[in-house]
Structures are given as structure tokens and as C-alpha cells.
Design an enzyme around this catalytic site. Structure first.
Site, short mmCIF file in Angstrom:
data_model
loop_
_atom_site.label_atom_id
_atom_site.label_comp_id
_atom_site.label_asym_id
_atom_site.label_seq_id
_atom_site.Cartn_x
_atom_site.Cartn_y
_atom_site.Cartn_z
N LYS A 1 0.10 4.30 -0.31
CA LYS A 1 -0.49 5.51 0.26
C LYS A 1 -0.24 6.70 -0.67
O LYS A 1 -0.22 6.53 -1.87
CB LYS A 1 0.01 5.72 1.70
CG LYS A 1 -0.14 4.43 2.54
CD LYS A 1 0.12 4.63 4.01
CE LYS A 1 -0.05 3.29 4.73
NZ LYS A 1 0.09 3.42 6.19
N HIS B 1 -9.39 1.47 5.14
CA HIS B 1 -8.10 1.64 5.78
C HIS B 1 -8.27 2.60 6.96
O HIS B 1 -9.04 3.55 6.88
CB HIS B 1 -7.07 2.19 4.78
CG HIS B 1 -5.68 2.14 5.32
ND1 HIS B 1 -5.19 3.08 6.20
CD2 HIS B 1 -4.69 1.23 5.15
CE1 HIS B 1 -3.94 2.75 6.54
NE2 HIS B 1 -3.62 1.64 5.92
N GLU C 1 -5.05 -4.62 10.84
CA GLU C 1 -4.02 -3.59 11.00
C GLU C 1 -4.26 -2.83 12.29
O GLU C 1 -5.06 -1.88 12.32
CB GLU C 1 -4.07 -2.60 9.83
CG GLU C 1 -3.80 -3.22 8.47
CD GLU C 1 -3.22 -2.18 7.50
OE1 GLU C 1 -2.13 -2.44 7.00
OE2 GLU C 1 -3.84 -1.13 7.28
N SER D 1 3.79 -1.83 10.30
CA SER D 1 5.24 -1.90 10.48
C SER D 1 5.84 -3.25 10.10
O SER D 1 6.74 -3.76 10.78
CB SER D 1 5.63 -1.50 11.91
OG SER D 1 5.23 -0.18 12.18
N GLY E 1 2.91 2.61 10.74
CA GLY E 1 3.87 3.69 10.56
C GLY E 1 4.63 4.06 11.82
O GLY E 1 5.26 5.12 11.90
N GLU F 1 -6.55 4.94 8.00
CA GLU F 1 -6.31 6.36 7.70
C GLU F 1 -7.55 6.99 7.08
O GLU F 1 -7.86 8.15 7.31
CB GLU F 1 -5.08 6.48 6.77
CG GLU F 1 -3.79 6.25 7.56
CD GLU F 1 -2.64 5.66 6.76
OE1 GLU F 1 -2.68 5.70 5.51
OE2 GLU F 1 -1.71 5.15 7.40
N ASN G 1 0.87 -1.18 0.00
CA ASN G 1 0.00 0.00 0.00
C ASN G 1 0.90 1.23 0.00
O ASN G 1 1.50 1.56 1.02
CB ASN G 1 -0.90 -0.03 1.25
CG ASN G 1 -1.72 1.25 1.39
OD1 ASN G 1 -1.80 2.06 0.46
ND2 ASN G 1 -2.34 1.43 2.55
P1 13P Z 1 3.27 0.64 7.60
O1 13P Z 1 3.77 -0.65 7.03
O2 13P Z 1 4.00 1.84 7.06
O3 13P Z 1 3.22 0.58 9.09
O4 13P Z 1 1.75 0.82 7.10
C1 13P Z 1 0.87 -0.23 7.27
C2 13P Z 1 -0.36 0.09 6.52
O5 13P Z 1 -1.12 0.96 6.89
C3 13P Z 1 -0.63 -0.67 5.29
O6 13P Z 1 -1.92 -0.43 4.83
#
Ligand code: 13P
Length: 255
Positions: free
Chosen positions: A13, A101, A173, A219, A179, A103, A11
Site C-alpha cells: 500500500k 483493490h 478480500e 488481516s 486492516g 481501497e 501489498n
Molecule cells: P491487511 O493484511 O492489512 O488486512 O490488508 C489486506 C489487504 O488489503 C491486502 O491487499
């Protein structure tokens, strides 16, 4: 992962222009071998602006990486300025669409109902949704992890048939792991993925639940992927930061 082919998804982003996206996919294709694709399915989820470029590259060079999107609007078309429809994604041969997601839920206020509408729209257009679920740190510390995750699953999957579940992917997640460099322990991630699968079993039957792929995200790195993938109910990963770099992502795919 008993009989389920793992799915490792990147992903990206809001990262990578279409030119950068092309370069990453080229490097990734160079790093991965037929044996790697045999062992796991791989998907990349660029920004909307890069989808067409990546699609063209994958198809021209016969690269067996699946194309994914990060979001979608539930309607086929209409007066929704700035949105992208499932018809548009399907036309680009998008295979996987991330819905819900954290976010999108946290920063853009998406509700369980909206996530469900998106998921149904993805299914309607013959693509596969990756439904993201996960708890906040406060919820984990209050012992509410399972309630939160199972609630999001129940709501996100409203109106989905047992047959359609064959195309649904779940991504667990934990929000506190995204992150932050702080991943869930393999045992904690396994416990939640197992609980999710057993809830799916109650709703759709154990045979259906046994074939649903459940990814872990938060992560994920080349250093921690192996221990996660060794867990019985973890069938892949949804990788953010580490998927931006072709070499790191290839290492994760080869865990
Ligand atoms: P990270 O791997 O950067 O922690 O992000 C995970 C994520 O949100 C994947 O959709």
C-alpha cells in the site's frame, strides 16, 4: 490448493520509501530459502516510487521474488496526469498487478468497468492481474456475500478468454477484514473461494477454473495463515500490514 502453486503476495500500500523497500526485500531474501520458493511463489507490491529500486535489487542478486504493482491505468500512454501505464510496468519486469483493490474502489471510486479495463490492459502486456473482490460488512450481514463477489468477478473478467485465465489470480478480500485484525474464519473464506471457483468453472470450464489461483486477503498474520492455507480452494494470501515487516512476511511465506 490441489496442484496449484500457492502465491503469497505482500501489498505494501502507501508504505515504505524506496530505501525502506530495499531494506525489507534484502531481509526477506536473507530469511527465505530455495525450499520456500519451491513451495510457494512470493510477490512484493511496493509503491510506484520503489518499483525500479526493488527490480534492480531482485535482478542483481537473483532473488526469486516476483515484482508486483498495486494499480495501473488502462491506457498505454497519454494525457493522464499522475497515472502509470501498463507499458511502464512491463518494462520494469513487473509480473503481477493488483486491480480493483477495495481501497481503490471505495476511496477512489473505481467502478467494475474501470477495474475490467485495467485487468484487460495488464493481460495485453503479458503481466498477471490479481483481481480483488469482496463484500462489505453490511453486505455480509444481509446475506449478499456471494452475489457481491460473483458479480464483481463477472464484471471484472468481461472479455477475458479461457486461455488468458491461466494468468489471472483472484483475491478474495472481505472489506471488513482488511486492516481490522478481524480475519474471516478459514471456513467462511473457503466457502467464498469455492463459490468463486465454481462460478469460474461455469464460465470458463472446470479444467480452467481448477488451475486459477484464489488468494485470501484481510488481516492475514503468521498466526492465522496455516489454517487458511489448509483450505481446499485457498491458494495463497494477499497480505497488507503483516507484509511490511520482513520477518513476519517470511513467517507467512513459510506457513
Ligand atoms: P491487511 O493484511 O492489512 O488486512 O490488508 C489486506 C489487504 O488489503 C491486502 O491487499
Amino acid at each position: 490448493m490441489a496442484g496449484r502453486k500457492p502465491l503469497i503476495s505482500g501489498n505494501w500500500k502507501m508504505n515504505h520509501t524506496h530505501l525502506e523497500a530495499i531494506a525489507v526485500v534484502q531481509k526477506l531474501a536473507y530469511s527465505l530459502s530455495p525450499a520456500d520458493y519451491e513451495r510457494a511463489e512470493v510477490s512484493v507490491h511496493p509503491a510506484f516510487t520503489a518499483l525500479r529500486s526493488v527490480q534492480t535489487l531482485l535482478e542483481a542478486d537473483n532473488i526469486p521474488i516476483a515484482l508486483g504493482a498495486q494499480d495501473v491505468h488502462p491506457a498505454d500512454s497519454g494525457a493522464f496526469t499522475g497515472e502509470v501505464s501498463p507499458v511502464m510496468l512491463a518494462k520494469l519486469n513487473v509480473s503481477y498487478v493488483i486491480v480493483g483493490h477495495s481501497e481503490r474502489r471505495q476511496l477512489f471510486g473505481e467502478t467494475d468497468e474501470q477495474v475490467n479495463q485495467k485487468l484487460l490492459a495488464v493481460l495485453k502486456h503479458q503481466m498477471s492481474p490479481i483481481l480483488c473482490v469482496g463484500e462489505t460488512l453490511e453486505e455480509r450481514e444481509a446475506g449478499q456475500t456471494e452475489a457481491k463477489v460473483l458479480g464483481q468477478l463477472q464484471a471484472g473478467l468481461a472479455g477475458v478468454s479461457a486461455q488468458a485465465m491461466g494468468r489471472v489470480v483472484i483475491a478474495y478480500e472481505p472489506i471488513w477484514a482488511i486492516g481490522t485484525g478481524r480475519n474471516a474464519s478459514p471456513e467462511d473464506a473457503q466457502a467464498v473461494c469455492k463459490a468463486a471457483r465454481s462460478a469460474l468453472g461455469e464460465r470458463f470450464g472446470t479444467a480452467v477454473a481448477a488451475q486459477v489461483r484464489v488468494q485470501y486477503g484481510g488481516s492475514v498474520t503468521p498466526a492465522n495463515i496455516s489454517a487458511l492455507m489448509a483450505q481446499e480452494d485457498i491458494d495463497g494470501a494477499l497480505v497488507g500490514g503483516a507484509s511490511l515487516d520482513a520477518e513476519k512476511f517470511a513467517q507467512i511465506v513459510r506457513w
